[in-house]
Design a protein around this motif. Structure first.
Motif, short mmCIF file in Angstrom:
data_model
loop_
_atom_site.label_atom_id
_atom_site.label_comp_id
_atom_site.label_asym_id
_atom_site.label_seq_id
_atom_site.Cartn_x
_atom_site.Cartn_y
_atom_site.Cartn_z
N VAL A 6 -2.85 -13.97 -0.84
CA VAL A 6 -1.94 -15.11 -0.86
C VAL A 6 -2.67 -16.32 -1.42
O VAL A 6 -3.77 -16.64 -0.97
N CYS A 7 -2.06 -16.99 -2.38
CA CYS A 7 -2.60 -18.21 -2.95
C CYS A 7 -1.68 -19.36 -2.56
O CYS A 7 -0.47 -19.29 -2.80
N TYR A 8 -2.23 -20.40 -1.92
CA TYR A 8 -1.44 -21.55 -1.49
C TYR A 8 -1.45 -22.60 -2.59
O TYR A 8 -2.51 -22.98 -3.08
N LEU A 9 -0.28 -23.05 -2.97
CA LEU A 9 -0.10 -23.98 -4.07
C LEU A 9 0.40 -25.33 -3.56
O LEU A 9 1.05 -25.39 -2.53
N ARG A 10 0.13 -26.39 -4.28
CA ARG A 10 0.68 -27.71 -3.99
C ARG A 10 0.55 -28.10 -2.52
O ARG A 10 1.51 -28.52 -1.89
N ASN A 11 -0.61 -27.93 -1.95
CA ASN A 11 -0.88 -28.33 -0.56
C ASN A 11 0.03 -27.63 0.45
O ASN A 11 0.35 -28.18 1.50
N ALA A 12 0.43 -26.40 0.15
CA ALA A 12 1.31 -25.66 1.05
C ALA A 12 0.60 -25.12 2.27
O ALA A 12 1.24 -24.79 3.26
N LEU A 15 1.67 -26.37 5.57
CA LEU A 15 2.99 -25.95 6.04
C LEU A 15 2.93 -24.61 6.75
O LEU A 15 3.75 -24.30 7.60
N TYR A 16 1.95 -23.78 6.38
CA TYR A 16 1.87 -22.43 6.91
C TYR A 16 0.90 -22.30 8.09
O TYR A 16 0.70 -21.20 8.59
N GLY A 17 0.33 -23.40 8.54
CA GLY A 17 -0.55 -23.36 9.70
C GLY A 17 -1.71 -22.41 9.48
O GLY A 17 -2.56 -22.65 8.65
N GLU A 18 -1.70 -21.30 10.18
CA GLU A 18 -2.78 -20.31 10.05
C GLU A 18 -2.59 -19.44 8.82
O GLU A 18 -3.39 -18.53 8.58
N GLY A 19 -1.55 -19.66 8.06
CA GLY A 19 -1.33 -18.90 6.84
C GLY A 19 -0.03 -18.12 6.88
O GLY A 19 0.61 -18.00 7.91
N LEU A 20 0.35 -17.61 5.72
CA LEU A 20 1.54 -16.78 5.62
C LEU A 20 1.33 -15.54 6.47
O LEU A 20 0.31 -14.88 6.37
#
Length: 152
Positions: A6-12, A15-20
């Motif tokens: 998983v790659c987090y984009l635009r400071n996401a 939003l996902y806390g511990e991750g997707l």
């Protein structure tokens, strides 16, 4: 256990806390969250809205793709569903996952940044080679169309 990168984009990532991930040990899908620049958007009745998720993924299992489904609570209770029914994230797609939402209700619906808007389910895909033939085999149904069998 199989994995997905998983790659987090635009400071996401915030939003996902511990991750997707999965909400419970038995969840079928990972929740995708609204990751737009605004604090919120309003989707009017009958309108569609493009909602970026802030993530891109790479399934690490051959023959698997991602499918984007409506969240049951949003769809059944609020009338906010994935616009095309089910979205497909091909295994070789590396861009941001974008969810198109459709408001099927009779009132405007507010969607806030960080809100869970859809779920991502990884499923096996069976790829078949097309083969041109002169005719297809006979079946009981034949070429009867929608509702042809007369069963509800």
């Amino acid at each position: 256990m199989a994995s997905v990168d998983v790659c987090y984009l635009r400071n996401a990532a915030g939003l996902y806390g511990e991750g997707l991930g999965y909400a419970t040990p038995e969840s079928a899908g990972m929740d995708l969250r609204a990751c737009f620049d605004e604090d919120e958007i309003i989707i009017r009745p009958g309108e569609r809205a493009e909602v970026p998720s802030g993530v891109s993924v790479e399934p690490r299992v051959p023959g698997v793709a991602g499918f984007i489904y409506s969240r049951s609570g949003l769809g059944a209770v609020k009338g906010l569903v994935v616009a095309q029914g089910v979205g497909v994230v091909d295994a070789d797609y590396r861009g941001e996952i974008v969810v198109w939402l459709l408001n099927t209700s009779d009132r405007p619906i507010l969607v806030e940044r960080g809100e869970r808007v859809a779920q991502l389910v990884f499923q096996p895909v069976c790829r078949l080679e097309p083969r041109t033939v002169e005719s297809l085999s006979e079946t009981t149904r034949g070429s009867g169309g929608f509702g042809h069998t007369g069963r509800a």
